[in-house]
Design an enzyme around this catalytic site. Sequence first.
Site, PDB file in Angstrom:
ATOM      1  N   CYS A 117       0.834  -1.200   0.000  1.00 20.26           N
ATOM      2  CA  CYS A 117       0.000   0.000   0.000  1.00 20.26           C
ATOM      3  C   CYS A 117       0.870   1.252   0.000  1.00 20.26           C
ATOM      4  O   CYS A 117       0.644   2.185  -0.773  1.00 20.26           O
ATOM      5  CB  CYS A 117      -0.936  -0.029   1.203  1.00 20.26           C
ATOM      6  SG  CYS A 117      -2.166   1.294   1.237  1.00 20.26           S
ATOM      7  N   CYS A 118       1.899   1.278   0.869  1.00 21.78           N
ATOM      8  CA  CYS A 118       2.809   2.429   0.907  1.00 21.78           C
ATOM      9  C   CYS A 118       3.559   2.567  -0.410  1.00 21.78           C
ATOM     10  O   CYS A 118       3.830   3.676  -0.866  1.00 21.78           O
ATOM     11  CB  CYS A 118       3.810   2.287   2.061  1.00 21.78           C
ATOM     12  SG  CYS A 118       3.207   2.898   3.644  1.00 21.78           S
ATOM     13  N   CYS A 200      -1.414   8.578   7.340  1.00 23.76           N
ATOM     14  CA  CYS A 200      -2.741   8.239   6.825  1.00 23.76           C
ATOM     15  C   CYS A 200      -3.692   7.884   7.973  1.00 23.76           C
ATOM     16  O   CYS A 200      -3.271   7.347   9.001  1.00 23.76           O
ATOM     17  CB  CYS A 200      -2.645   7.046   5.883  1.00 23.76           C
ATOM     18  SG  CYS A 200      -1.670   7.340   4.409  1.00 23.76           S
ATOM     19  N   CYS A 203      -3.542   4.237   9.287  1.00 30.05           N
ATOM     20  CA  CYS A 203      -2.315   3.727   9.906  1.00 30.05           C
ATOM     21  C   CYS A 203      -1.751   4.661  10.962  1.00 30.05           C
ATOM     22  O   CYS A 203      -0.571   4.563  11.317  1.00 30.05           O
ATOM     23  CB  CYS A 203      -1.261   3.479   8.828  1.00 30.05           C
ATOM     24  SG  CYS A 203      -1.823   2.345   7.557  1.00 30.05           S
ATOM     25  N   CYS A 225       7.617   4.136   6.010  1.00 29.13           N
ATOM     26  CA  CYS A 225       6.766   3.955   4.823  1.00 29.13           C
ATOM     27  C   CYS A 225       7.559   3.514   3.610  1.00 29.13           C
ATOM     28  O   CYS A 225       6.977   3.088   2.612  1.00 29.13           O
ATOM     29  CB  CYS A 225       6.021   5.240   4.511  1.00 29.13           C
ATOM     30  SG  CYS A 225       7.085   6.655   4.268  1.00 29.13           S
TER      31      CYS A 225
HETATM   32  S1  SF4 Z   1       0.420   4.680   5.604  1.00 27.51           S
HETATM   33 FE1  SF4 Z   1      -1.135   3.046   5.508  1.00 27.51          FE
HETATM   34  S2  SF4 Z   1      -2.828   3.803   4.228  1.00 27.51           S
HETATM   35 FE2  SF4 Z   1      -1.048   5.164   3.950  1.00 27.51          FE
HETATM   36  S3  SF4 Z   1      -0.051   4.421   2.114  1.00 27.51           S
HETATM   37 FE3  SF4 Z   1       0.964   3.400   3.867  1.00 27.51          FE
HETATM   38  S4  SF4 Z   1      -0.151   1.483   4.288  1.00 27.51           S
HETATM   39 FE4  SF4 Z   1      -1.404   2.762   2.881  1.00 27.51          FE
END
Ligand code: SF4
Length: 233
Positions: A117-118, A200, A203, A225
């Site tokens: 996701c990151c 985010c 998270c 991240c």
């Molecule tokens: S902090 Fe969490 S929601 Fe944001 S990009 Fe990374 S995994 Fe995804």
Amino acid sequence: MTARPRPAAPDLSSVASDDAPAIVRAALDHFGRRITLSCSFGGAGGMVLLDLAVRHRAEVDVFVLDTDFLFPDTYKLIDRVESRYNIRVRRAKSHLTPDEQALQFGEALWSREPNRCCDLRKVQPMARAVENFDAWITAIRRDQASTRSGTDVLSFDESFGIWKVCPLAYWPESRVEAYVAEHDLPMNPLLFEGYTSIGCTHCTRKPTSDDPRSGRWVGLGKTECGLHMRPKT
Ligand code: SF4
């Protein structure tokens, strides 16, 4: 990313490692238009650097990694900063909308594969955001986390193929707070509600220990991240 000749580094030999204003000025002067400032609009350090940079160059390039999952307070702060400094903050976004990501990778990817996701919402947009630059400025500090304790003021960022400038590397939190107070900088309101590191919504929690970053990716065994160090995928 296509390999290109490494740009020349600025000469910071006469600048004290904790003289953040001088480091910012030297970096902006050396790289000209080919330096950009990354600001998360979550912590105080980014606001300090933005203030220092705009004082030296009113039209400095600034971008935010807009994951589409930032807090409403963070988006409001971006708007406030644009008005205060009369600048336009670039929004670096994923190629995938949240809905497209859910379709392609399943719901709540952040809870199952946060590194992926990151990568989709931070690392890849970051690579695109800096591809026309020779350097980026970031607010990370040595005292923020053990993973950041070796931060240098200037280093070549092999991940993105550009120089990485960390003017606050040697600043303690108290010095950041003093600058914020002295210049009455706009801040993310969540910092006054107990959050100490803001990313985010999915998270970010309030800290679970003395570690200011302990509220990030709680229970997921993840601390960064991928912008400042690449996680194992
Ligand atoms: S902090 Fe969490 S929601 Fe944001 S990009 Fe990374 S995994 Fe995804």
